[in-house]
Design a protein around this motif. Sequence first.
Motif, PDB file in Angstrom:
ATOM      1  N   TYR A  45       0.828  -1.210   0.000  1.00  0.00           N
ATOM      2  CA  TYR A  45       0.000   0.000   0.000  1.00  0.00           C
ATOM      3  C   TYR A  45       0.864   1.264   0.000  1.00  0.00           C
ATOM      4  O   TYR A  45       0.543   2.237  -0.678  1.00  0.00           O
ATOM      5  CB  TYR A  45      -0.951   0.011   1.206  1.00  0.00           C
ATOM      6  CG  TYR A  45      -2.262  -0.684   0.935  1.00  0.00           C
ATOM      7  CD1 TYR A  45      -3.298  -0.022   0.299  1.00  0.00           C
ATOM      8  CD2 TYR A  45      -2.453  -2.006   1.320  1.00  0.00           C
ATOM      9  CE1 TYR A  45      -4.508  -0.653   0.055  1.00  0.00           C
ATOM     10  CE2 TYR A  45      -3.661  -2.646   1.074  1.00  0.00           C
ATOM     11  CZ  TYR A  45      -4.688  -1.971   0.440  1.00  0.00           C
ATOM     12  OH  TYR A  45      -5.873  -2.588   0.196  1.00  0.00           O
ATOM     13  N   VAL A  85       0.268   6.571   7.434  1.00  0.00           N
ATOM     14  CA  VAL A  85      -0.245   5.290   7.914  1.00  0.00           C
ATOM     15  C   VAL A  85      -0.545   5.474   9.397  1.00  0.00           C
ATOM     16  O   VAL A  85       0.335   5.862  10.168  1.00  0.00           O
ATOM     17  CB  VAL A  85       0.785   4.153   7.712  1.00  0.00           C
ATOM     18  CG1 VAL A  85       0.210   2.825   8.183  1.00  0.00           C
ATOM     19  CG2 VAL A  85       1.229   4.086   6.263  1.00  0.00           C
ATOM     20  N   GLU A 116      -2.707   4.102  13.090  1.00  0.00           N
ATOM     21  CA  GLU A 116      -3.404   3.030  13.805  1.00  0.00           C
ATOM     22  C   GLU A 116      -4.897   3.309  13.725  1.00  0.00           C
ATOM     23  O   GLU A 116      -5.327   4.454  13.741  1.00  0.00           O
ATOM     24  CB  GLU A 116      -2.962   2.983  15.257  1.00  0.00           C
ATOM     25  CG  GLU A 116      -1.546   2.503  15.431  1.00  0.00           C
ATOM     26  CD  GLU A 116      -1.166   2.341  16.896  1.00  0.00           C
ATOM     27  OE1 GLU A 116      -2.058   2.376  17.769  1.00  0.00           O
ATOM     28  OE2 GLU A 116       0.029   2.175  17.162  1.00  0.00           O
ATOM     29  N   ALA A 117      -5.688   2.239  13.630  1.00  0.00           N
ATOM     30  CA  ALA A 117      -7.132   2.388  13.498  1.00  0.00           C
ATOM     31  C   ALA A 117      -7.843   1.350  14.354  1.00  0.00           C
ATOM     32  O   ALA A 117      -7.242   0.366  14.782  1.00  0.00           O
ATOM     33  CB  ALA A 117      -7.531   2.221  12.041  1.00  0.00           C
ATOM     34  N   SER A 130     -10.138  -1.792  14.892  1.00  0.00           N
ATOM     35  CA  SER A 130     -10.393  -2.985  14.086  1.00  0.00           C
ATOM     36  C   SER A 130     -11.877  -3.195  13.836  1.00  0.00           C
ATOM     37  O   SER A 130     -12.262  -3.841  12.869  1.00  0.00           O
ATOM     38  CB  SER A 130      -9.809  -4.223  14.774  1.00  0.00           C
ATOM     39  OG  SER A 130      -8.412  -4.105  14.847  1.00  0.00           O
ATOM     40  N   SER A 171      -4.758  -2.797  13.506  1.00  0.00           N
ATOM     41  CA  SER A 171      -5.354  -2.377  12.241  1.00  0.00           C
ATOM     42  C   SER A 171      -4.768  -1.024  11.877  1.00  0.00           C
ATOM     43  O   SER A 171      -4.477  -0.212  12.761  1.00  0.00           O
ATOM     44  CB  SER A 171      -6.873  -2.270  12.405  1.00  0.00           C
ATOM     45  OG  SER A 171      -7.462  -1.818  11.205  1.00  0.00           O
ATOM     46  N   HIS A 172      -4.575  -0.789  10.593  1.00  0.00           N
ATOM     47  CA  HIS A 172      -4.044   0.489  10.119  1.00  0.00           C
ATOM     48  C   HIS A 172      -4.889   1.028   8.981  1.00  0.00           C
ATOM     49  O   HIS A 172      -5.498   0.260   8.241  1.00  0.00           O
ATOM     50  CB  HIS A 172      -2.591   0.326   9.652  1.00  0.00           C
ATOM     51  CG  HIS A 172      -1.664   0.016  10.767  1.00  0.00           C
ATOM     52  ND1 HIS A 172      -1.426  -1.260  11.199  1.00  0.00           N
ATOM     53  CD2 HIS A 172      -0.947   0.832  11.569  1.00  0.00           C
ATOM     54  CE1 HIS A 172      -0.586  -1.228  12.223  1.00  0.00           C
ATOM     55  NE2 HIS A 172      -0.283   0.021  12.469  1.00  0.00           N
ATOM     56  N   GLU A 173      -4.918   2.338   8.881  1.00  0.00           N
ATOM     57  CA  GLU A 173      -5.565   3.012   7.762  1.00  0.00           C
ATOM     58  C   GLU A 173      -4.507   3.831   7.046  1.00  0.00           C
ATOM     59  O   GLU A 173      -3.569   4.327   7.667  1.00  0.00           O
ATOM     60  CB  GLU A 173      -6.663   3.961   8.255  1.00  0.00           C
ATOM     61  CG  GLU A 173      -7.844   3.272   8.866  1.00  0.00           C
ATOM     62  CD  GLU A 173      -8.897   4.243   9.346  1.00  0.00           C
ATOM     63  OE1 GLU A 173     -10.044   4.110   8.905  1.00  0.00           O
ATOM     64  OE2 GLU A 173      -8.555   5.132  10.156  1.00  0.00           O
ATOM     65  N   MET A 232      -4.208   7.158   5.324  1.00  0.00           N
ATOM     66  CA  MET A 232      -4.954   8.411   5.259  1.00  0.00           C
ATOM     67  C   MET A 232      -4.268   9.393   4.312  1.00  0.00           C
ATOM     68  O   MET A 232      -3.106   9.750   4.524  1.00  0.00           O
ATOM     69  CB  MET A 232      -5.058   9.030   6.649  1.00  0.00           C
ATOM     70  CG  MET A 232      -5.612   8.095   7.706  1.00  0.00           C
ATOM     71  SD  MET A 232      -7.307   7.616   7.431  1.00  0.00           S
ATOM     72  CE  MET A 232      -8.126   9.056   8.037  1.00  0.00           C
ATOM     73  N   GLU A 234     -12.391  12.053   8.297  1.00  0.00           N
ATOM     74  CA  GLU A 234     -11.672  11.536   9.457  1.00  0.00           C
ATOM     75  C   GLU A 234     -10.708  12.568  10.031  1.00  0.00           C
ATOM     76  O   GLU A 234     -10.255  13.466   9.334  1.00  0.00           O
ATOM     77  CB  GLU A 234     -10.881  10.285   9.085  1.00  0.00           C
ATOM     78  CG  GLU A 234     -11.723   9.127   8.625  1.00  0.00           C
ATOM     79  CD  GLU A 234     -12.544   8.501   9.734  1.00  0.00           C
ATOM     80  OE1 GLU A 234     -12.183   8.659  10.926  1.00  0.00           O
ATOM     81  OE2 GLU A 234     -13.535   7.842   9.413  1.00  0.00           O
ATOM     82  N   ASN A 250      -5.903   7.268  14.045  1.00  0.00           N
ATOM     83  CA  ASN A 250      -7.232   7.819  13.850  1.00  0.00           C
ATOM     84  C   ASN A 250      -7.683   8.298  15.228  1.00  0.00           C
ATOM     85  O   ASN A 250      -7.389   7.657  16.237  1.00  0.00           O
ATOM     86  CB  ASN A 250      -8.141   6.703  13.325  1.00  0.00           C
ATOM     87  CG  ASN A 250      -9.547   7.149  13.062  1.00  0.00           C
ATOM     88  OD1 ASN A 250     -10.178   7.783  13.903  1.00  0.00           O
ATOM     89  ND2 ASN A 250     -10.037   6.815  11.892  1.00  0.00           N
ATOM     90  N   ARG A 276      -8.985   5.878  17.706  1.00  0.00           N
ATOM     91  CA  ARG A 276      -8.075   4.857  18.223  1.00  0.00           C
ATOM     92  C   ARG A 276      -6.950   5.420  19.086  1.00  0.00           C
ATOM     93  O   ARG A 276      -6.299   4.709  19.835  1.00  0.00           O
ATOM     94  CB  ARG A 276      -7.476   4.099  17.017  1.00  0.00           C
ATOM     95  CG  ARG A 276      -6.300   3.206  17.306  1.00  0.00           C
ATOM     96  CD  ARG A 276      -6.720   2.041  18.202  1.00  0.00           C
ATOM     97  NE  ARG A 276      -5.598   1.189  18.505  1.00  0.00           N
ATOM     98  CZ  ARG A 276      -4.798   1.344  19.555  1.00  0.00           C
ATOM     99  NH1 ARG A 276      -4.986   2.322  20.398  1.00  0.00           N
ATOM    100  NH2 ARG A 276      -3.809   0.511  19.772  1.00  0.00           N
TER     101      ARG A 276
END
Length: 93
Positions: free
Chosen positions: A15, A28, A30-31, A33, A41-43, A45, A53, A66, A69
Amino acid sequence: MRRVGRGYQKMVDAYIRIFTRCGLRFKVVEAESGLIGGSYSHEFMVLAETGEETIVSCTRCSYAANIERADFRRRETEIEPQALKPLRKVTDT
């Protein structure tokens, strides 16, 4: 980023390459889950003035999350009131 499994890290790296090749400014983070579950889990952004967000990040390390999180730590010392800047409006909602 926290230590993650090899397969998960390969996905993260893929990604990162995709977003970079597209010329996007991104972070990148942390998000949560959510219903998917799992221990992490990661998003990815895209950094923009608009969006749905909110993310927070540390200027001293690579931590970013996020807002749903994010983990926060209280300051150990009190801040003197004269050290605080006055509030100012930054956007209309």
